[in-house]
Design a protein around this motif. Structure first.
Motif, PDB file in Angstrom:
ATOM      1  N   GLN A  40     -28.531  41.081 -13.943  1.00 54.43           N
ATOM      2  CA  GLN A  40     -29.455  42.443 -14.525  1.00 54.43           C
ATOM      3  C   GLN A  40     -29.429  40.780 -15.811  1.00 54.43           C
ATOM      4  O   GLN A  40     -28.783  40.961 -15.731  1.00 54.43           O
ATOM      5  CB  GLN A  40     -28.069  43.283 -14.775  1.00 54.43           C
ATOM      6  CG  GLN A  40     -26.630  43.461 -13.748  1.00 54.43           C
ATOM      7  CD  GLN A  40     -25.836  44.633 -13.968  1.00 54.43           C
ATOM      8  OE1 GLN A  40     -25.374  44.729 -15.634  1.00 54.43           O
ATOM      9  NE2 GLN A  40     -24.899  44.653 -13.071  1.00 54.43           N
ATOM     10  N   LEU A  41     -30.518  41.432 -15.929  1.00 59.22           N
ATOM     11  CA  LEU A  41     -31.284  41.298 -17.008  1.00 59.22           C
ATOM     12  C   LEU A  41     -30.627  41.074 -17.887  1.00 59.22           C
ATOM     13  O   LEU A  41     -30.459  40.124 -19.213  1.00 59.22           O
ATOM     14  CB  LEU A  41     -32.657  41.902 -17.238  1.00 59.22           C
ATOM     15  CG  LEU A  41     -33.870  41.024 -18.179  1.00 59.22           C
ATOM     16  CD1 LEU A  41     -33.726  39.693 -17.318  1.00 59.22           C
ATOM     17  CD2 LEU A  41     -35.012  41.856 -18.647  1.00 59.22           C
ATOM     18  N   GLU A  42     -30.411  42.741 -19.137  1.00 62.49           N
ATOM     19  CA  GLU A  42     -30.010  42.679 -19.898  1.00 62.49           C
ATOM     20  C   GLU A  42     -28.385  42.044 -20.113  1.00 62.49           C
ATOM     21  O   GLU A  42     -28.182  41.316 -21.172  1.00 62.49           O
ATOM     22  CB  GLU A  42     -29.695  44.231 -20.499  1.00 62.49           C
ATOM     23  CG  GLU A  42     -30.924  44.746 -21.128  1.00 62.49           C
ATOM     24  CD  GLU A  42     -31.781  44.118 -21.949  1.00 62.49           C
ATOM     25  OE1 GLU A  42     -31.205  43.436 -22.800  1.00 62.49           O
ATOM     26  OE2 GLU A  42     -33.145  43.520 -21.479  1.00 62.49           O
ATOM     27  N   ALA A  43     -27.706  42.035 -19.742  1.00 59.79           N
ATOM     28  CA  ALA A  43     -26.202  41.380 -19.419  1.00 59.79           C
ATOM     29  C   ALA A  43     -26.696  40.160 -19.004  1.00 59.79           C
ATOM     30  O   ALA A  43     -25.898  39.427 -19.502  1.00 59.79           O
ATOM     31  CB  ALA A  43     -25.701  42.158 -18.005  1.00 59.79           C
ATOM     32  N   SER A  44     -27.634  39.406 -18.506  1.00 57.10           N
ATOM     33  CA  SER A  44     -27.842  37.546 -18.572  1.00 57.10           C
ATOM     34  C   SER A  44     -28.427  37.207 -19.613  1.00 57.10           C
ATOM     35  O   SER A  44     -27.837  36.608 -20.377  1.00 57.10           O
ATOM     36  CB  SER A  44     -28.658  37.536 -16.943  1.00 57.10           C
ATOM     37  OG  SER A  44     -28.316  38.382 -16.175  1.00 57.10           O
ATOM     38  N   CYS A  81     -19.348  33.436 -16.611  1.00 55.56           N
ATOM     39  CA  CYS A  81     -19.997  35.293 -15.672  1.00 55.56           C
ATOM     40  C   CYS A  81     -18.338  35.713 -14.937  1.00 55.56           C
ATOM     41  O   CYS A  81     -18.593  36.569 -14.762  1.00 55.56           O
ATOM     42  CB  CYS A  81     -21.040  34.166 -14.671  1.00 55.56           C
ATOM     43  SG  CYS A  81     -22.655  34.107 -15.111  1.00 55.56           S
ATOM     44  N   TYR A  82     -18.222  34.401 -14.434  1.00 53.34           N
ATOM     45  CA  TYR A  82     -16.197  35.182 -14.682  1.00 53.34           C
ATOM     46  C   TYR A  82     -15.842  36.419 -15.502  1.00 53.34           C
ATOM     47  O   TYR A  82     -15.111  37.555 -14.869  1.00 53.34           O
ATOM     48  CB  TYR A  82     -15.235  34.143 -14.053  1.00 53.34           C
ATOM     49  CG  TYR A  82     -15.511  33.204 -12.570  1.00 53.34           C
ATOM     50  CD1 TYR A  82     -16.994  33.504 -11.643  1.00 53.34           C
ATOM     51  CD2 TYR A  82     -15.456  31.889 -12.768  1.00 53.34           C
ATOM     52  CE1 TYR A  82     -16.880  33.313 -10.816  1.00 53.34           C
ATOM     53  CE2 TYR A  82     -15.186  31.254 -11.491  1.00 53.34           C
ATOM     54  CZ  TYR A  82     -16.193  31.698 -10.878  1.00 53.34           C
ATOM     55  OH  TYR A  82     -16.345  30.782  -9.947  1.00 53.34           O
ATOM     56  N   ALA A  87     -14.507  42.050 -17.005  1.00 52.75           N
ATOM     57  CA  ALA A  87     -14.302  43.113 -17.759  1.00 52.75           C
ATOM     58  C   ALA A  87     -15.555  44.542 -17.858  1.00 52.75           C
ATOM     59  O   ALA A  87     -14.884  45.535 -17.792  1.00 52.75           O
ATOM     60  CB  ALA A  87     -15.120  42.510 -18.883  1.00 52.75           C
ATOM     61  N   GLU A  88     -16.350  44.197 -16.043  1.00 50.16           N
ATOM     62  CA  GLU A  88     -16.499  45.203 -16.128  1.00 50.16           C
ATOM     63  C   GLU A  88     -15.779  45.184 -14.104  1.00 50.16           C
ATOM     64  O   GLU A  88     -17.148  46.663 -14.018  1.00 50.16           O
ATOM     65  CB  GLU A  88     -18.527  44.698 -15.120  1.00 50.16           C
ATOM     66  CG  GLU A  88     -19.447  44.375 -16.498  1.00 50.16           C
ATOM     67  CD  GLU A  88     -19.386  45.295 -17.639  1.00 50.16           C
ATOM     68  OE1 GLU A  88     -19.782  46.691 -16.728  1.00 50.16           O
ATOM     69  OE2 GLU A  88     -19.918  45.222 -18.870  1.00 50.16           O
ATOM     70  N   LYS A  89     -15.229  45.330 -14.103  1.00 47.06           N
ATOM     71  CA  LYS A  89     -14.549  45.196 -12.882  1.00 47.06           C
ATOM     72  C   LYS A  89     -15.522  45.476 -11.244  1.00 47.06           C
ATOM     73  O   LYS A  89     -15.813  46.059 -10.599  1.00 47.06           O
ATOM     74  CB  LYS A  89     -13.927  46.566 -13.266  1.00 47.06           C
ATOM     75  CG  LYS A  89     -12.797  46.604 -13.812  1.00 47.06           C
ATOM     76  CD  LYS A  89     -11.767  47.677 -13.937  1.00 47.06           C
ATOM     77  CE  LYS A  89     -10.385  47.854 -15.359  1.00 47.06           C
ATOM     78  NZ  LYS A  89     -10.609  47.151 -16.526  1.00 47.06           N
ATOM     79  N   LYS A  90     -16.096  44.362 -11.684  1.00 50.29           N
ATOM     80  CA  LYS A  90     -17.443  44.396 -10.788  1.00 50.29           C
ATOM     81  C   LYS A  90     -17.018  42.711  -9.646  1.00 50.29           C
ATOM     82  O   LYS A  90     -16.523  42.010 -10.500  1.00 50.29           O
ATOM     83  CB  LYS A  90     -18.738  44.371 -10.964  1.00 50.29           C
ATOM     84  CG  LYS A  90     -19.293  45.538 -11.648  1.00 50.29           C
ATOM     85  CD  LYS A  90     -20.452  45.393 -12.180  1.00 50.29           C
ATOM     86  CE  LYS A  90     -21.187  46.435 -12.590  1.00 50.29           C
ATOM     87  NZ  LYS A  90     -22.906  46.597 -13.545  1.00 50.29           N
ATOM     88  N   HIS A  91     -17.431  43.354  -8.154  1.00 52.60           N
ATOM     89  CA  HIS A  91     -17.491  42.062  -7.425  1.00 52.60           C
ATOM     90  C   HIS A  91     -19.018  41.068  -7.249  1.00 52.60           C
ATOM     91  O   HIS A  91     -20.489  42.136  -7.812  1.00 52.60           O
ATOM     92  CB  HIS A  91     -17.471  41.776  -6.053  1.00 52.60           C
ATOM     93  CG  HIS A  91     -15.953  42.244  -5.661  1.00 52.60           C
ATOM     94  ND1 HIS A  91     -14.729  41.924  -6.061  1.00 52.60           N
ATOM     95  CD2 HIS A  91     -15.233  43.909  -6.041  1.00 52.60           C
ATOM     96  CE1 HIS A  91     -13.644  42.229  -6.640  1.00 52.60           C
ATOM     97  NE2 HIS A  91     -14.078  43.888  -6.128  1.00 52.60           N
ATOM     98  N   ARG A  92     -19.345  40.202  -8.009  1.00 54.92           N
ATOM     99  CA  ARG A  92     -19.914  39.403  -7.455  1.00 54.92           C
ATOM    100  C   ARG A  92     -20.852  39.183  -5.802  1.00 54.92           C
ATOM    101  O   ARG A  92     -20.479  39.627  -4.546  1.00 54.92           O
ATOM    102  CB  ARG A  92     -19.698  37.802  -7.511  1.00 54.92           C
ATOM    103  CG  ARG A  92     -20.949  37.056  -7.664  1.00 54.92           C
ATOM    104  CD  ARG A  92     -21.013  35.373  -8.443  1.00 54.92           C
ATOM    105  NE  ARG A  92     -22.550  34.982  -8.402  1.00 54.92           N
ATOM    106  CZ  ARG A  92     -22.827  34.248  -7.549  1.00 54.92           C
ATOM    107  NH1 ARG A  92     -21.847  33.529  -6.858  1.00 54.92           N
ATOM    108  NH2 ARG A  92     -23.874  33.930  -7.393  1.00 54.92           N
ATOM    109  N   THR A  93     -21.711  39.781  -6.178  1.00 55.65           N
ATOM    110  CA  THR A  93     -22.991  39.720  -5.352  1.00 55.65           C
ATOM    111  C   THR A  93     -23.739  38.311  -5.245  1.00 55.65           C
ATOM    112  O   THR A  93     -24.623  37.837  -6.280  1.00 55.65           O
ATOM    113  CB  THR A  93     -23.462  41.115  -5.191  1.00 55.65           C
ATOM    114  OG1 THR A  93     -24.217  40.761  -5.824  1.00 55.65           O
ATOM    115  CG2 THR A  93     -23.203  41.965  -4.332  1.00 55.65           C
TER     116      THR A  93
END
Length: 182
Positions: A40-44, A81-82, A87-93
């Motif tokens: 994600q551009l903004e998050a990155s 990144c971790y 924080a986002e409760k997301k899994h890495r893809t």
């Protein structure tokens, strides 16, 4: 005359205003590293900003000890990144382009009949890996980092990086062989 990495770091330790050349040198590679993981551009951009903020804030604590400054930055980036995923409760893809599986394919030395199965099963195989194992494979084969660079970033020994990599490759090879038999 361009200063080497160590000299840049030492100057920035003495005067934080001298951090600019470090930022200029490493901003793009660190951003690419972060973006490859977050997608994600903004998050990155936010995570990359946090990496450099933490690097500047902790610069006086940095000690060489055989670890390059860039590896230290990548380690901060990986941890950020971790933190983002937690924080986002997301899994890495992992975003796979066709060319990314090629270096793994070359390493595994599959025959023609197995290559298509390999390319089709690669996303599932990568998804099944533990996060640290996925990072190792990604750094080694997708980002083409040396074993030493990957080991430094993951805070493991170079021998451990090699051993884990070859064990993971063998595990992946066996999984593809199972699919060929079916």
């Amino acid at each position: 005359m361009e200063l080497d990495e160590h000299a840049l770091v030492e100057q920035a330790k003495q005067d934080p205003k001298r951090f600019g050349p470090i930022y200029e040198k490493y901003h793009e590679p660190i951003f690419r590293f972060v973006y490859a993981r977050i997608g994600q551009l903004e998050a990155s951009k936010d995570v990359t900003s946090s990496v450099f903020y933490k690097a500047l804030a902790n610069l006086k604590k940095h000690q060489v000890r055989g670890l390059s400054f860039s590896s230290w930055l990548y380690r901060i980036a990986l941890n950020e990144c971790y933190d983002f995923f937690r924080a986002e409760k997301k899994h890495r893809t992992v975003a796979l382009d066709d060319y990314m599986g090629i270096s793994l394919l070359e390493e595994l030395q599959f025959g023609d009949s197995e290559q298509e199965i390999w390319m089709n099963s690669l996303p599932v195989l990568l998804e099944s890996l533990e996060p640290k194992d996925l990072e190792l494979i990604e750094m080694r084969f997708f980002e083409r980092k040396s074993f030493k660079e990957a080991a430094d970033i993951l805070d493991i020994t170079e021998n451990n990086a090699k051993t884990r990599t070859y064990r993971l490759l063998e595990k992946m090879r066996k999984e593809v062989k199972k699919l060929v038999v079916k």
